[in-house]
Design a protein around this motif. Structure first.
Motif, PDB file in Angstrom:
ATOM      1  N   ASN A  48       0.676  -1.249   0.384  1.00 14.61           N
ATOM      2  CA  ASN A  48      -0.106  -0.252   0.339  1.00 14.61           C
ATOM      3  C   ASN A  48       1.108   1.456   0.095  1.00 14.61           C
ATOM      4  N   TYR A  49       2.283   0.708  -1.194  1.00 14.00           N
ATOM      5  CA  TYR A  49       2.809   2.603  -0.615  1.00 14.00           C
ATOM      6  C   TYR A  49       2.880   2.995  -1.472  1.00 14.00           C
ATOM      7  N   PHE A  50       3.272   2.677  -3.471  1.00 11.46           N
ATOM      8  CA  PHE A  50       3.822   2.638  -4.061  1.00 11.46           C
ATOM      9  C   PHE A  50       2.773   2.955  -4.960  1.00 11.46           C
ATOM     10  N   PRO A  51       2.161   3.965  -5.358  1.00  6.70           N
ATOM     11  CA  PRO A  51       0.412   4.005  -6.229  1.00  6.70           C
ATOM     12  C   PRO A  51       1.002   2.752  -7.449  1.00  6.70           C
ATOM     13  N   ASN A  52       0.030   2.201  -7.381  1.00 11.05           N
ATOM     14  CA  ASN A  52       0.250   1.085  -8.854  1.00 11.05           C
ATOM     15  C   ASN A  52       0.969   0.102  -8.403  1.00 11.05           C
ATOM     16  N   ASN A  53       1.371  -0.013  -6.519  1.00 12.60           N
ATOM     17  CA  ASN A  53       2.756  -1.048  -6.702  1.00 12.60           C
ATOM     18  C   ASN A  53       3.797  -0.620  -8.227  1.00 12.60           C
ATOM     19  N   ASN A  54       4.457   0.038  -8.244  1.00 16.46           N
ATOM     20  CA  ASN A  54       4.675   1.090  -9.428  1.00 16.46           C
ATOM     21  C   ASN A  54       6.074   1.838  -9.251  1.00 16.46           C
ATOM     22  N   ARG A  55       7.470   1.055  -8.833  1.00 14.52           N
ATOM     23  CA  ARG A  55       7.914   2.016  -8.314  1.00 14.52           C
ATOM     24  C   ARG A  55       8.567   3.067  -8.329  1.00 14.52           C
ATOM     25  N   SER A  56       8.714   3.204  -9.622  1.00 17.38           N
ATOM     26  CA  SER A  56       8.932   4.627 -10.271  1.00 17.38           C
ATOM     27  C   SER A  56       8.073   5.941  -9.933  1.00 17.38           C
ATOM     28  N   GLU A  57       6.815   5.896  -9.019  1.00 25.39           N
ATOM     29  CA  GLU A  57       5.672   6.705  -9.286  1.00 25.39           C
ATOM     30  C   GLU A  57       6.113   6.667  -7.473  1.00 25.39           C
ATOM     31  N   VAL A  58       5.670   8.428  -7.646  1.00 23.89           N
ATOM     32  CA  VAL A  58       6.213   8.719  -5.811  1.00 23.89           C
ATOM     33  C   VAL A  58       4.831   8.466  -4.751  1.00 23.89           C
ATOM     34  N   PRO A  59       5.834   8.171  -3.584  1.00 20.61           N
ATOM     35  CA  PRO A  59       4.467   7.077  -2.274  1.00 20.61           C
ATOM     36  C   PRO A  59       3.727   8.884  -1.717  1.00 20.61           C
ATOM     37  N   GLN A  60       2.329   8.203  -1.588  1.00 21.79           N
ATOM     38  CA  GLN A  60       1.496   9.325  -1.011  1.00 21.79           C
ATOM     39  C   GLN A  60       2.440   9.604   0.448  1.00 21.79           C
ATOM     40  N   LEU A  61       2.517  10.645   0.935  1.00 19.03           N
ATOM     41  CA  LEU A  61       1.984  10.739   2.402  1.00 19.03           C
ATOM     42  C   LEU A  61       0.719  10.771   2.784  1.00 19.03           C
ATOM     43  N   ARG A  62       0.724   9.888   3.437  1.00 16.57           N
ATOM     44  CA  ARG A  62      -0.965  10.201   4.294  1.00 16.57           C
ATOM     45  C   ARG A  62      -0.772   9.594   6.093  1.00 16.57           C
ATOM     46  N   TRP A  63      -0.067  10.040   6.223  1.00 17.55           N
ATOM     47  CA  TRP A  63      -0.202   9.565   7.747  1.00 17.55           C
ATOM     48  C   TRP A  63       0.605  10.645   8.937  1.00 17.55           C
ATOM     49  N   HIS A  64       1.393  11.867   7.824  1.00 14.72           N
ATOM     50  CA  HIS A  64       1.887  12.877   9.075  1.00 14.72           C
ATOM     51  C   HIS A  64       1.175  13.850   9.473  1.00 14.72           C
ATOM     52  N   MET A  65      -0.265  13.906   9.121  1.00 18.09           N
ATOM     53  CA  MET A  65      -1.278  14.913  10.245  1.00 18.09           C
ATOM     54  C   MET A  65      -1.292  13.738  11.311  1.00 18.09           C
ATOM     55  N   ALA A  66      -1.841  12.577  11.008  1.00 17.53           N
ATOM     56  CA  ALA A  66      -1.578  11.707  12.694  1.00 17.53           C
ATOM     57  C   ALA A  66      -0.589  11.596  12.997  1.00 17.53           C
ATOM     58  N   ALA A  67       0.925  11.967  12.854  1.00 14.98           N
ATOM     59  CA  ALA A  67       2.141  11.147  13.537  1.00 14.98           C
ATOM     60  C   ALA A  67       1.845  12.797  14.221  1.00 14.98           C
ATOM     61  N   SER A  68       1.581  14.135  13.419  1.00 13.19           N
ATOM     62  CA  SER A  68       1.735  15.532  14.157  1.00 13.19           C
ATOM     63  C   SER A  68       1.196  15.665  15.355  1.00 13.19           C
ATOM     64  N   LEU A  69       0.036  14.766  15.392  1.00 14.56           N
ATOM     65  CA  LEU A  69      -1.236  14.910  15.978  1.00 14.56           C
ATOM     66  C   LEU A  69      -1.114  13.993  17.495  1.00 14.56           C
ATOM     67  N   LEU A  70      -0.272  13.171  17.360  1.00 11.54           N
ATOM     68  CA  LEU A  70       0.245  11.933  18.168  1.00 11.54           C
ATOM     69  C   LEU A  70       1.295  12.644  19.122  1.00 11.54           C
ATOM     70  N   PHE A  71       1.887  13.019  18.709  1.00 15.06           N
ATOM     71  CA  PHE A  71       2.984  13.838  19.416  1.00 15.06           C
ATOM     72  C   PHE A  71       2.478  14.573  19.717  1.00 15.06           C
ATOM     73  N   SER A  72       1.981  15.867  19.842  1.00 20.05           N
ATOM     74  CA  SER A  72       1.633  17.091  20.422  1.00 20.05           C
ATOM     75  C   SER A  72       0.699  16.432  21.812  1.00 20.05           C
ATOM     76  N   ASN A  73      -0.097  15.340  20.962  1.00 20.10           N
ATOM     77  CA  ASN A  73      -1.051  15.289  22.602  1.00 20.10           C
ATOM     78  C   ASN A  73      -0.698  14.452  23.108  1.00 20.10           C
ATOM     79  N   TRP A  74       0.900  14.126  22.943  1.00 24.76           N
ATOM     80  CA  TRP A  74       1.817  13.362  24.132  1.00 24.76           C
ATOM     81  C   TRP A  74       2.266  13.990  24.865  1.00 24.76           C
TER      82      TRP A  74
END
Length: 310
Positions: free
Chosen positions: A262-288
């Motif tokens: 679920n990382y490379f779009p269409n499992n194609n290594r030439s495509e740039v991975p979507q960043l889908r977790w930094h919002m959750a990361a920022s919230l988790l650490f700021s909440n901590w």
């Protein structure tokens, strides 16, 4: 508000380009407030990359934070220069008499070793023991989480059939916990590991609770019920390219890894991975930082001796 770090730390330049407010020690001395004292035990090979990742997340708060870095004196770092360690890192003997509001223990690419086979295991046990009386709340990441559960609760890890690598959906099980305040019911997070921890072992431990899990990836976040310790099995701190870099590293080692799921779009290594977790990361650490640390830590950190062990 800024994070406060050593004036010449290379990570400052990266973070300033991202418009993240980083305050050096000289400027911070003129502010008459008590900042949070945070210690980062960086066990990752490429320490400079992990520094940027974690400082980026710790900056997402209105609190001033003093950050110290710690490395293991019983281990020779092969991917970080001695000069960098001497300039920006402490050894445990240099901080063991200090007190901290928070401690972050990173992961390490050594999951396939038994804990007792790790060359710095004895020193790490000293730090775990020390943290009970000298740190208010500790955030453990991936292997650091597995090691913490093993030391504090005698919960062992188990080997997976193959490496778990990719981006997975996670379900929030306990939205009433303050560290999960503001989270959606489902969020994405990266995993990269060869071992796991069984939910049944957590459920049988009275002081712990499973807070987040994934149908595909298993446990993600476990909390001590007094907010003094958290154990995250994944890597929300990872950058967009980190899993790709790890995949290529494994290829060069001749491991023949599978593509991160679920990382490379269409499992194609030439495509740039979507960043889908930094919002959750920022919230988790700021909440901590806000709810587990700032709202509860004693103003005089020496009072930790009276607060009691977690």
């Amino acid at each position: 508000m800024p994070i406060r770090v050593p004036k010449e730390l290379p990570a400052i330049k990266v973070l300033e380009k991202e418009k993240i407010f980083v305050m050096d020690e000289d400027r911070a001395m003129h502010q008459d407030i008590r900042p949070l004292e945070i210690l980062i035990l960086n066990l990752m090979p490429k320490k400079d990359e992990t520094e940027v990742q974690l400082l980026r997340l710790l900056s997402n708060t209105p609190l001033q934070i003093n950050v110290d870095f710690l490395h293991m004196s019983s281990h020779d770092a092969k991917n970080t220069s001695i000069d960098h360690l001497k300039r920006f890192y402490h050894q445990f003997k240099e901080v063991k008499d200090k007190f901290y509001d928070g401690l972050i223990i990173t992961g390490a690419p050594i999951e396939q070793l038994r804990f007792e086979e790790v060359d710095y295991w004895e020193e790490l046990q000293e730090i775990f023991k020390w943290s009970k009386t000298h740190v208010f709340s500790t955030f453990h990441i991936c292997w650091g989480a597995q090691a913490g559960l093993y030391y504090h609760h005698k919960i062992n890890k188990y080997s997976l059939d193959q490496k778990l690598s990719g981006i997975f959906a996670h379900d929030v099980l306990t939205p009433t916990w303050s560290i999960l305040k503001g989270f959606d019911d489902v969020f994405f997070a990266p995993h990269s590991r060869y071992t796991g921890v069984k939910k049944s072992d957590i459920d049988q431990t009275e002081s712990l609770e499973v807070l987040v899990e994934s149908e595909e990836a298993g446990l993600f976040l476990v909390g001590n019920k007094n907010n003094r310790a958290f154990y995250a099995m994944g890597h929300l701190e990872y950058d967009r390219e980190t899993l790709q870099q790890e995949f290529e590293r494994d290829q060069h080692k001749g491991i023949e890894p599978k593509l991160p799921k679920n990382y490379f779009p269409n499992n194609n290594r030439s495509e740039v991975p979507q960043l889908r977790w930094h919002m959750a990361a920022s919230l988790l650490f700021s909440n901590w930082l806000n709810y587990a640390v700032y709202q509860n830590t004693p103003y005089d950190l020496t009072d930790l001796l009276e607060v009691g062990k977690y």
